[in-house]
Design a protein around this motif. Structure first.
Motif, PDB file in Angstrom:
ATOM      1  N   ARG A  90      60.709  -6.546  -5.310  1.00  0.00           N
ATOM      2  CA  ARG A  90      60.725  -7.990  -5.524  1.00  0.00           C
ATOM      3  C   ARG A  90      61.299  -8.676  -4.285  1.00  0.00           C
ATOM      4  NH1 ARG A  90      63.922  -9.787 -10.475  1.00  0.00           N
ATOM      5  NH2 ARG A  90      62.736 -11.710 -10.095  1.00  0.00           N
ATOM      6  N   TYR A  91      60.823  -9.885  -4.044  1.00  0.00           N
ATOM      7  CA  TYR A  91      61.390 -10.682  -2.951  1.00  0.00           C
ATOM      8  C   TYR A  91      61.242 -12.154  -3.298  1.00  0.00           C
ATOM      9  CZ  TYR A  91      56.592 -11.440  -1.251  1.00  0.00           C
ATOM     10  OH  TYR A  91      55.275 -11.798  -1.130  1.00  0.00           O
ATOM     11  N   ALA A  92      61.880 -12.998  -2.520  1.00  0.00           N
ATOM     12  CA  ALA A  92      61.927 -14.443  -2.790  1.00  0.00           C
ATOM     13  C   ALA A  92      62.525 -14.707  -4.164  1.00  0.00           C
ATOM     14  CB  ALA A  92      60.539 -15.072  -2.677  1.00  0.00           C
ATOM     15  N   HIS A  93      63.414 -13.828  -4.603  1.00  0.00           N
ATOM     16  CA  HIS A  93      64.001 -13.952  -5.936  1.00  0.00           C
ATOM     17  C   HIS A  93      65.463 -14.379  -5.883  1.00  0.00           C
ATOM     18  CE1 HIS A  93      64.865 -10.058  -4.296  1.00  0.00           C
ATOM     19  NE2 HIS A  93      65.572  -9.655  -5.315  1.00  0.00           N
ATOM     20  N   HIS A  94      66.043 -14.434  -4.688  1.00  0.00           N
ATOM     21  CA  HIS A  94      67.409 -14.911  -4.505  1.00  0.00           C
ATOM     22  C   HIS A  94      67.444 -15.792  -3.262  1.00  0.00           C
ATOM     23  CE1 HIS A  94      69.138 -12.506  -7.686  1.00  0.00           C
ATOM     24  NE2 HIS A  94      68.627 -11.396  -7.172  1.00  0.00           N
ATOM     25  N   PRO A  95      68.288 -16.800  -3.242  1.00  0.00           N
ATOM     26  CA  PRO A  95      68.335 -17.701  -2.080  1.00  0.00           C
ATOM     27  C   PRO A  95      68.765 -16.972  -0.818  1.00  0.00           C
ATOM     28  CG  PRO A  95      70.156 -18.159  -3.582  1.00  0.00           C
ATOM     29  CD  PRO A  95      69.231 -17.225  -4.305  1.00  0.00           C
ATOM     30  N   CYS A  96      68.111 -17.309   0.261  1.00  0.00           N
ATOM     31  CA  CYS A  96      68.430 -16.846   1.611  1.00  0.00           C
ATOM     32  C   CYS A  96      68.100 -15.373   1.856  1.00  0.00           C
ATOM     33  CB  CYS A  96      69.896 -17.113   1.959  1.00  0.00           C
ATOM     34  SG  CYS A  96      70.289 -18.869   2.050  1.00  0.00           S
ATOM     35  N   VAL A  97      67.471 -14.709   0.905  1.00  0.00           N
ATOM     36  CA  VAL A  97      67.062 -13.317   1.099  1.00  0.00           C
ATOM     37  C   VAL A  97      65.695 -13.309   1.774  1.00  0.00           C
ATOM     38  CG1 VAL A  97      66.432 -11.170  -0.052  1.00  0.00           C
ATOM     39  CG2 VAL A  97      68.395 -12.495  -0.853  1.00  0.00           C
ATOM     40  N   ASP A  98      65.588 -12.575   2.869  1.00  0.00           N
ATOM     41  CA  ASP A  98      64.356 -12.586   3.655  1.00  0.00           C
ATOM     42  C   ASP A  98      63.822 -11.169   3.821  1.00  0.00           C
ATOM     43  OD1 ASP A  98      62.228 -13.186   5.268  1.00  0.00           O
ATOM     44  OD2 ASP A  98      63.368 -14.442   6.642  1.00  0.00           O
ATOM     45  N   LYS A 147      70.501 -10.219   7.949  1.00  0.00           N
ATOM     46  CA  LYS A 147      70.952 -11.596   8.105  1.00  0.00           C
ATOM     47  C   LYS A 147      71.775 -12.016   6.882  1.00  0.00           C
ATOM     48  CE  LYS A 147      67.993 -14.627   9.699  1.00  0.00           C
ATOM     49  NZ  LYS A 147      66.718 -15.363   9.871  1.00  0.00           N
ATOM     50  N   SER A 148      71.194 -11.879   5.697  1.00  0.00           N
ATOM     51  CA  SER A 148      71.890 -12.335   4.483  1.00  0.00           C
ATOM     52  C   SER A 148      72.803 -11.278   3.880  1.00  0.00           C
ATOM     53  CB  SER A 148      70.866 -12.754   3.424  1.00  0.00           C
ATOM     54  OG  SER A 148      70.220 -11.622   2.861  1.00  0.00           O
ATOM     55  N   GLY A 149      72.509 -10.000   4.133  1.00  0.00           N
ATOM     56  CA  GLY A 149      73.282  -8.917   3.537  1.00  0.00           C
ATOM     57  C   GLY A 149      72.650  -8.318   2.293  1.00  0.00           C
ATOM     58  N   TRP A 150      71.528  -8.883   1.815  1.00  0.00           N
ATOM     59  CA  TRP A 150      70.855  -8.325   0.640  1.00  0.00           C
ATOM     60  C   TRP A 150      70.211  -6.993   1.007  1.00  0.00           C
ATOM     61  CZ3 TRP A 150      70.557  -9.326  -4.456  1.00  0.00           C
ATOM     62  CH2 TRP A 150      69.588  -8.649  -5.185  1.00  0.00           C
ATOM     63  N   ARG A 151      70.305  -6.032   0.079  1.00  0.00           N
ATOM     64  CA  ARG A 151      69.751  -4.712   0.342  1.00  0.00           C
ATOM     65  C   ARG A 151      68.827  -4.280  -0.794  1.00  0.00           C
ATOM     66  NH1 ARG A 151      70.068   0.827   0.098  1.00  0.00           N
ATOM     67  NH2 ARG A 151      69.997   1.858   2.143  1.00  0.00           N
ATOM     68  N   TRP A 152      67.626  -3.798  -0.417  1.00  0.00           N
ATOM     69  CA  TRP A 152      66.716  -3.193  -1.377  1.00  0.00           C
ATOM     70  C   TRP A 152      67.068  -1.708  -1.525  1.00  0.00           C
ATOM     71  CZ3 TRP A 152      65.463  -7.239   1.678  1.00  0.00           C
ATOM     72  CH2 TRP A 152      64.804  -8.334   1.089  1.00  0.00           C
ATOM     73  N   SER A 153      66.413  -1.026  -2.434  1.00  0.00           N
ATOM     74  CA  SER A 153      66.734   0.378  -2.707  1.00  0.00           C
ATOM     75  C   SER A 153      65.602   1.292  -2.266  1.00  0.00           C
ATOM     76  CB  SER A 153      66.988   0.584  -4.206  1.00  0.00           C
ATOM     77  OG  SER A 153      67.081   1.964  -4.518  1.00  0.00           O
ATOM     78  N   GLU A 154      65.976   2.430  -1.678  1.00  0.00           N
ATOM     79  CA  GLU A 154      64.998   3.451  -1.299  1.00  0.00           C
ATOM     80  C   GLU A 154      64.323   4.073  -2.514  1.00  0.00           C
ATOM     81  OE1 GLU A 154      68.444   3.839   1.714  1.00  0.00           O
ATOM     82  OE2 GLU A 154      68.162   3.384  -0.425  1.00  0.00           O
ATOM     83  N   GLN A 155      64.911   3.896  -3.694  1.00  0.00           N
ATOM     84  CA  GLN A 155      64.363   4.538  -4.878  1.00  0.00           C
ATOM     85  C   GLN A 155      63.369   3.649  -5.642  1.00  0.00           C
ATOM     86  OE1 GLN A 155      66.868   6.928  -7.373  1.00  0.00           O
ATOM     87  NE2 GLN A 155      68.572   6.876  -5.937  1.00  0.00           N
ATOM     88  N   THR A 156      63.172   2.424  -5.159  1.00  0.00           N
ATOM     89  CA  THR A 156      62.235   1.516  -5.832  1.00  0.00           C
ATOM     90  C   THR A 156      60.819   1.788  -5.347  1.00  0.00           C
ATOM     91  OG1 THR A 156      63.951  -0.187  -5.937  1.00  0.00           O
ATOM     92  CG2 THR A 156      61.689  -0.884  -6.326  1.00  0.00           C
TER      93      THR A 156
END
Length: 693
Positions: free
Chosen positions: A164-172, A149-158
């Motif tokens: 982390r989440y709820a750390h940037h606006p509109c990231v779900d 939806k927002s375009g934010w992407r987490w990393s497979e290497q984390t």
């Protein structure tokens, strides 16, 4: 004082966060050096429980099943208000409320898996590439780490606990979690049953291998929550079993990787199931049910037997803990009732299959009460009222309520589809109806059949047939000593003189709000049903539906999924919804929106200036328990409730006569905020469809 307490709450959360990570520090250090894919795991064949698929029932839904299966095969998904989008690496997302994060680079896959270099952490890369080589050469991977939806992407290497989440606006974070539950896979099995087209089986195989190859155990966003790990495992196993019931046999290379991953899922769930000593809810229940599915299907050894014993014991115990005596769920949410009741229903079917003697009669009686709760609160339009949160949560999606629209129709209805251009306006848009919970009653009817359950669920016989087949017990009846399964009908509660003296004097009453119904008699066949443990009181007749919220905030006082809706109502007259709860919309992506929909100002409830009857500053999943709402009178034609959320008792009296509903409060009438109704998580209507003021 409030700011200090809020700061103390934040400190407490940081401490829990830090403690969990310190506890797992040795595992973290190990996972940085060595592969997290297991080398020792159970060998043998997975169990098989479904005997056959009810083809006649599937044929009735042939068009929907095949069109949805084709969408899923093309990796198009509509989840949490996304609209139907094709989820892939490098995709450009629409954004959420004007915020869009930059797209990552598109990838070019290769059969040998070289494209995984830079995505997978080095210790897991060789095994990840080996798994990728099992996938069909023309398959394009799904981006499992993307909030599409927002375009934010987490990393497979984390590492999973460093996510982390709820750390940037509109990231779900719920968006990738929802997709990785893989609840769409069962539709592929149904499509295979209807067509014998092997491409549906290959797609199931490829998607599972894709996930396993690109989500090494304990790495990436989809290993953060035990709830989602458990739901994913249950959906994998159910779909695999349905394919086998349809006659499909998978190759041994796939079966070996699949079986090992299920074992890895089980280890995760057994070691970190999100258990809490103070209270625990649907997250722990999901983890336990997921572990049960894994232990029921994996080849038995001493460890798997121990998992099975643990999961059965905890499932039965948590059902008693998390479901009230009146059949409602303890989280004070009508939609979370659906989620948790689904979990218990399918887990119970599996326990019955393993050993029916393990399921006590009172557990089955409580299941019947869960169904009776949903049946009783459902409105004339077939929807449940949205008291408390709604995040569209499901356990298994075997019989989903969809409405067939065009994309153009959906755009005109939903504000969240602004800018939606993935498909042309005349394309088919299958719109999931998240407030239709009839399938739950149908599923429970497969375990504890009752005539009123069957009459309530025409068109949902597939769910009944599947769960009866899974449990292998089609004619279960409750034992005589079991609890009554009907909802509790409460007699009039006599108000004491002290209670009456707290009500406004007749000369000082504020003007009431009247909802006239001159077309017919509201009292004809009037019935009333109380769910005092939930805090929900229902009147209904041929022309009336009235639901009143008045009671506990749930979760043993935490109120994580409750709203400031004490003494709020939902009202339907002559099949027209006059007052509805606006829903939930979002959680962490936009905290202000979250509180906007939790606020008393969003509900048809007594208000005092800008005050809130329960605190909203304790966190997005905590509600201050200051209201202490209680029912004073629940009579044949009159309801009186009160709460203490504003410091002094606040009363609401609702009177029913043949031609009107009259509502009187002990506070002056206040302007209610007319929010766009959210019929499901991430979804909002363009305009208010009913009066809220």
């Amino acid at each position: 004082m409030r700011s200090f307490q809020s700061f103390a709450v934040r400190i407490s959360k940081v401490r829990r966060y830090t403690s969990r990570r310190l506890t797992h520090l040795p595992l973290f250090l190990r996972d940085q050096r060595y592969s997290t894919y297991r080398t020792n795991y159970p060998r043998g064949t997975l169990a098989h429980y479904f005997s056959t698929l009810p083809r006649d029932l599937l044929e009735k839904d042939r068009t929907r099943i095949l069109e949805l299966a084709d969408l899923f095969t093309a990796h198009r998904f509509d989840l949490l208000g996304s609209g139907w989008v094709q989820v892939r690496h490098g995709m450009i997302c629409r954004g959420l409320e004007g915020i869009v994060y930059p797209a990552t680079e598109a990838i070019r896959t290769d059969p040998d898996g070289h494209w995984l270099n830079g995505y997978i952490n080095p210790p897991n890369l060789p095994e990840s590439r080996r798994i990728w080589r099992l996938i069909d050469a023309d398959y394009q991977p799904i981006d499992w780490q993307l909030d599409f939806k927002s375009g934010w992407r987490w990393s497979e290497q984390t590492w999973h606990l460093a996510i982390r989440y709820a750390h940037h606006p509109c990231v779900d974070i719920k968006v990738p979690w929802e997709l990785a539950r893989m609840q769409h896979l069962a539709t592929l099995a149904f499509a295979y049953m209807l067509t014998s087209n092997v491409r549906y089986a290959r797609e199931f195989r490829n998607q599972v291998l894709d996930f396993i190859a690109t989500n090494p155990p304990r790495f990436g966003v989809n290993w953060y929550s035990a709830m989602d790990v458990g739901i994913r495992a249950a959906n994998w196993l159910t779909t695999h079993d349905l394919f086998r019931a349809a006659g499909m046999m998978f190759d041994e290379a796939f079966e070996d990787v699949f079986r090992r991953s299920l074992y890895e899922h089980g280890l995760y769930l057994r070691n970190d199931p999100e258990w809490r000593s103070d209270w625990r809810g649907n997250h722990y229940l999901s983890a336990v049910a997921g572990l049960l599915f894994i232990a029921a299907y994996l080849p038995l050894d001493d460890q798997i037997k121990a998992w099975r014993t643990f999961a059965i014991r905890e499932l039965l115990h948590e059902t008693t803990l998390q479901f009230n005596a009146d059949g409602s769920n303890f989280e004070a949410s009508t939609c979370y009732h659906r989620l948790s009741a689904e979990i218990v229903t399918y887990a119970t079917a599996l326990i019955l299959r393993l050993d029916a003697a393990l399921v006590p009669a009172d557990h089955l009686a409580r299941l019947a009460k869960m169904a009776a709760f949903t049946l009783t609160i459902t409105k004339p339009d077939g929807h449940v009222p949205q008291f408390g949160d709604n995040d569209n949560g499901r356990f298994l999606k075997l019989n989903v309520a969809y409405r067939r629209r065009t994309v153009g129709e959906a755009k005109s209805l939903y504000a969240n589809l602004d800018g939606y251009d993935e498909l042309p306006d005349d394309a088919v848009y299958w719109d999931e109806d998240h407030l239709d919970h009839w399938h739950l009653v149908a599923a429970i009817n497969g375990l504890v059949p009752q005539q009123n359950f069957a009459a309530f669920t025409p068109g949902y016989e597939l769910e009944t047939a599947l769960i009866s087949d899974l449990s292998s017990v089609s004619r279960l009846t409750l034992k005589r000593q079991a609890e009554r399964t009907k909802s509790t009908e409460v007699d009039s509660i006599a108000a004491s003189p002290l209670q009456w003296t707290l009500l406004p004097e007749p000369g000082n009453k504020f003007p009431g709000v009247s909802f006239p119904c001159p077309e017919g008699d509201l009292l004809e066949d009037l019935q009333r049903t109380a769910f005092p443990d939930f805090g929900l009181y229902v009147y209904r007749s041929r022309r009336l539906y009235l639901a009143i919220r008045c009671g506990a905030i749930g979760q043993r006082g935490n109120g994580g999924h409750a709203h400031n809706d004490q003494l709020a109502i939902e009202l339907t007259l002559n099949d027209v919804n006059l007052i509805v709860d606006p829903g939930t919309y979002l959680y962490s992506p936009l905290p202000a929106r979250r509180n906007e929909y939790r606020s008393v100002r969003a509900h048809f409830a007594p208000r005092l200036d800008q005050s809130e009857p329960g605190r909203l500053d304790l966190g997005l999943f905590t509600l201050g328990d200051t209201a202490h709402a209680e029912c004073v009178v629940f009579g044949e034609r009159e309801f009186i409730g009160r709460h203490h959320g504003y410091g002094t008792p606040v009363y609401r009296r609702i009177q029913i006569d043949s031609s009107q509903i009259l509502i009187e409060d002990s506070l002056p009438a206040a302007q209610f905020v007319s929010l766009p109704v959210s019929p499901g998580y991430g979804i909002r209507y363009r305009a208010q469809s009913v009066e809220q003021s």
